[in-house]
Every structure is written in C-alpha cells, then in structure tokens.
Enzyme design. Structure first.
Site, PDB file in Angstrom:
ATOM      1  N   SER A   1       1.289   7.829   5.649  1.00  0.00           N
ATOM      2  CA  SER A   1       1.160   6.507   6.254  1.00  0.00           C
ATOM      3  C   SER A   1       0.072   5.744   5.514  1.00  0.00           C
ATOM      4  O   SER A   1      -0.920   6.350   5.072  1.00  0.00           O
ATOM      5  CB  SER A   1       0.748   6.673   7.730  1.00  0.00           C
TER       6      SER A   1
ATOM      7  N   GLY B   1      11.951   4.204   7.105  1.00  0.00           N
ATOM      8  CA  GLY B   1      11.497   5.578   7.325  1.00  0.00           C
ATOM      9  C   GLY B   1      11.652   5.991   8.783  1.00  0.00           C
ATOM     10  O   GLY B   1      11.460   5.186   9.699  1.00  0.00           O
ATOM     11  N   GLU B   2      11.980   7.270   8.974  1.00  0.00           N
ATOM     12  CA  GLU B   2      12.105   7.788  10.346  1.00  0.00           C
ATOM     13  C   GLU B   2      10.737   8.026  10.989  1.00  0.00           C
ATOM     14  O   GLU B   2      10.658   8.342  12.160  1.00  0.00           O
ATOM     15  CB  GLU B   2      12.915   9.091  10.330  1.00  0.00           C
TER      16      GLU B   2
ATOM     17  N   GLN C   1       3.290  -9.195  13.682  1.00  0.00           N
ATOM     18  CA  GLN C   1       3.516  -7.892  14.324  1.00  0.00           C
ATOM     19  C   GLN C   1       2.207  -7.160  14.620  1.00  0.00           C
ATOM     20  O   GLN C   1       2.211  -6.037  15.095  1.00  0.00           O
ATOM     21  CB  GLN C   1       4.458  -7.028  13.493  1.00  0.00           C
TER      22      GLN C   1
ATOM     23  N   HIS D   1       7.319   5.562   1.035  1.00  0.00           N
ATOM     24  CA  HIS D   1       8.004   4.326   0.613  1.00  0.00           C
ATOM     25  C   HIS D   1       8.851   4.589  -0.633  1.00  0.00           C
ATOM     26  O   HIS D   1       9.970   4.091  -0.753  1.00  0.00           O
ATOM     27  CB  HIS D   1       6.988   3.234   0.256  1.00  0.00           C
TER      28      HIS D   1
ATOM     29  N   ASN E   1       0.852  -1.185   0.000  1.00  0.00           N
ATOM     30  CA  ASN E   1       0.000   0.000   0.000  1.00  0.00           C
ATOM     31  C   ASN E   1       0.900   1.252   0.000  1.00  0.00           C
ATOM     32  O   ASN E   1       0.815   2.112   0.863  1.00  0.00           O
ATOM     33  CB  ASN E   1      -0.969   0.002   1.183  1.00  0.00           C
ATOM     34  N   LEU E   2       1.754   1.275  -0.992  1.00  0.00           N
ATOM     35  CA  LEU E   2       2.878   2.214  -0.999  1.00  0.00           C
ATOM     36  C   LEU E   2       2.429   3.654  -1.249  1.00  0.00           C
ATOM     37  O   LEU E   2       1.482   3.912  -1.984  1.00  0.00           O
ATOM     38  CB  LEU E   2       3.879   1.783  -2.074  1.00  0.00           C
TER      39      LEU E   2
HETATM   40  O1  PAF Z   1       7.429  -0.578   8.644  1.00  0.00           O
HETATM   41  C1  PAF Z   1       6.882  -1.554   8.095  1.00  0.00           C
HETATM   42  O2  PAF Z   1       6.228  -1.433   7.061  1.00  0.00           O
HETATM   43  C2  PAF Z   1       6.990  -2.935   8.732  1.00  0.00           C
HETATM   44  O3  PAF Z   1       7.001  -2.841  10.116  1.00  0.00           O
HETATM   45  C3  PAF Z   1       8.200  -3.730   8.229  1.00  0.00           C
HETATM   46  C4  PAF Z   1       9.513  -3.058   8.598  1.00  0.00           C
HETATM   47  C5  PAF Z   1       8.117  -3.894   6.718  1.00  0.00           C
HETATM   48  C6  PAF Z   1       8.213  -5.127   8.864  1.00  0.00           C
HETATM   49  O4  PAF Z   1       7.058  -5.830   8.566  1.00  0.00           O
END
Ligand code: PAF
Length: 281
Positions: free
Chosen positions: A186, A148-149, A61, A37, A32-33
C-alpha cells in the site's frame, strides 16, 4: 510511453486507437506506485492493446482529517516504473482539469454495500471514488479497467455502479500483492515507522490463522474476536474485524465462501487487509 495532463490531449491520443478498434485497458491510481499497481498494469498489458494509467490524487475521496495534503506525489518515479511494465499513456491531470472551476452538482452514491466497513469510518469516501472513477471512465472509455482486491469494498462499489449504470466496461479484480513478510502493499505503508513496519505483517498473520481456525470449524464470531484480541495485543487500534459474503453481505456462520476484513491503526497509519476463505462442504 506518453504523458498526458489534459483531457483533450488524452482523448486526441486515444482517437486513433479507438478508430483501429484497439482494446483499451485502464488502471486508475493515485500514484506512488508499488508492485501492486504494477501487477495491475501487467494484467492490463496481457489483455489489452493499449494501456492507460491515470495518476490523480482525488481530493473528494479524502475526509477533512485525512492525508490528502501529505499523500505522496511521486510522478517522476512512477513514470520510470510504468515504463518498465509497458504502459502506453500516463494520464496525470490537475485537480482543475478534472473538476473545473464551477461547482459540481452531480453525485454518485452506491447504497447498502458502502454503509459499513470503510464506509462507516470514512463518510463520503466511496461517493468520491465513484465520482472520480466515473469521470475517468468517461474520459478514457476503456474496454477493461483493473483494480486491486486489497480495496475489496472499493472494487465491489465500482462493479456495482458499472452494472447499475450500464457502463460498457469489464472490471477486473487483481489479487493482493504482498511483501515477503505478508504485509499487503500500500502507498500508505511508507508512513510506517521502522518499528511499526515490523508489527504491521501481524494483520496478515492473524488473517491466515483465522482461516485455519474456520477450516477447523471454530465458530465465526470467536474467530473474529480472536483476530481483534491478537491485533490489540500487538499494539493496533482496531477499527473493524468483519466477515462478509463475496458480495459483501453480512454472514453469521461460515457456511459459504467468506471474506475476512481488517482495518486497524498502528501508530498514525490506518492499514486495511482482507482474505478470502473458501468454504469446503
Ligand atoms: O484505489 C485508488 O487508488 C483510488 O481510490 C482510485 C480508484 C484511483 C480512485 O481515486
């Protein structure tokens, strides 16, 4: 640009690049760039001979009540965008490809710097990130990896385990990409209603205002409190407003460079942002 969906396929594709000692750059994403990104890919393109972008929505995660199922999966649109910034390989594995079908018994857990900020509200989140990023690093074996920061704490966690575990990878942090009105880009901004999208840039405005106040010597605790008050007044449910050193250690006064962190919900959408404030003695 080539799409690889298997570990074997990607490794085979990268074999010749490695044999020719090409510099491999890697941008891990969940797809979903957006321009944020794409900036990571542009940075990778500048530094590296071969650029690999992974697109993988990592189940481990996400907490049980988070948006794993509804997280936007937009591979076709992402591929078109990646073509415009010179990505060489997209690695888009399935969950089974990444995790297999036997139980995983190994965890990677970074202590101390994951104990608060997003770690507090999202228990296990950074372990999930550390595991998947390590797996991806082992598959891609990049020379450079770009993050990204905006996810400052995530970046710190990744730098930490790369250092602690002697991974031969240069981790590059890339500044936050913002919309014209200041909202940090985001994938989750897509969840905002039109009305909340108008309110969301308040986060960046309050951070910039706080920066001015700090530079005018207003005490740090009062500055943090005024961010909370402003955001609550604008309709946010504030999760945290904190100041940390660049290495994420607690700071009581503004006597060094600091990072101001905000996490706040508007409607059902949780947004995070941060701003580095330079200390001028
Ligand atoms: O920042 C993200 O998109 C995710 O946390 C990552 C680093 C790709 C790990 O799944």
């Amino acid at each position: 640009m080539k799409l690889e969906t298997t570990i074997q396929g990607l490794c085979a594709s990268l074999k010749s690049a490695r044999a020719e000692q090409k510099i491999i750059g890697f941008v891990p994403t969940m797809g979903n760039l957006h321009q944020g990104h794409l900036n990571l890919v542009r940075e990778a393109r500048k530094k590296c001979d071969v650029v690999v972008v992974s697109i993988f929505v990592n189940p481990i995660q996400f907490g049980p009540n988070e948006d794993y199922d509804s997280y936007p999966r937009t591979l076709e649109q992402d591929s078109q965008l990646l073509e415009t910034v010179g990505c060489d390989y997209i690695f888009a594995p399935s969950v089974e490809q990444m995790y297999g079908n036997k139980p995983r018994l190994t965890n990677i857990s970074v202590s101390n710097i994951t104990a608060d900020l997003c770690g507090l509200q999202r228990p296990g989140h950074f372990d999930g990130v550390a595991v998947v990023v390590t797996k991806l690093f082992n598959i891609v074996r990049p020379d450079y990896a770009f993050f990204g920061e905006k996810d400052y704490q995530q970046l710190a966690v990744i730098r930490q385990f790369v250092r602690d575990l002697n991974m031969p990878i240069d981790v590059v942090g890339v500044p936050i990409a913002r919309a014209e009105d200041g909202l940090a880009l985001s994938s989750r901004n897509g969840y905002l209603s039109e009305e909340n999208r108008q309110i969301a840039p308040m986060i960046y405005k309050t951070l910039k205002n706080a920066e001015q106040e700090l530079l005018q010597a207003k005490p740090l605790d009062e500055v943090l409190e005024s961010i909370k008050v402003a955001l609550t007044g604008a309709g946010f449910i504030v999760d945290y407003v904190e100041a940390r050193s660049l290495e994420l250690q607690k700071v009581e006064t503004f006597n060094q460079d600091v990072v101001l962190f905000v996490a706040a919900k508007i409607g059902a959408t949780r947004l995070i942002d941060n701003l580095q404030v330079k200390y001028i003695s």
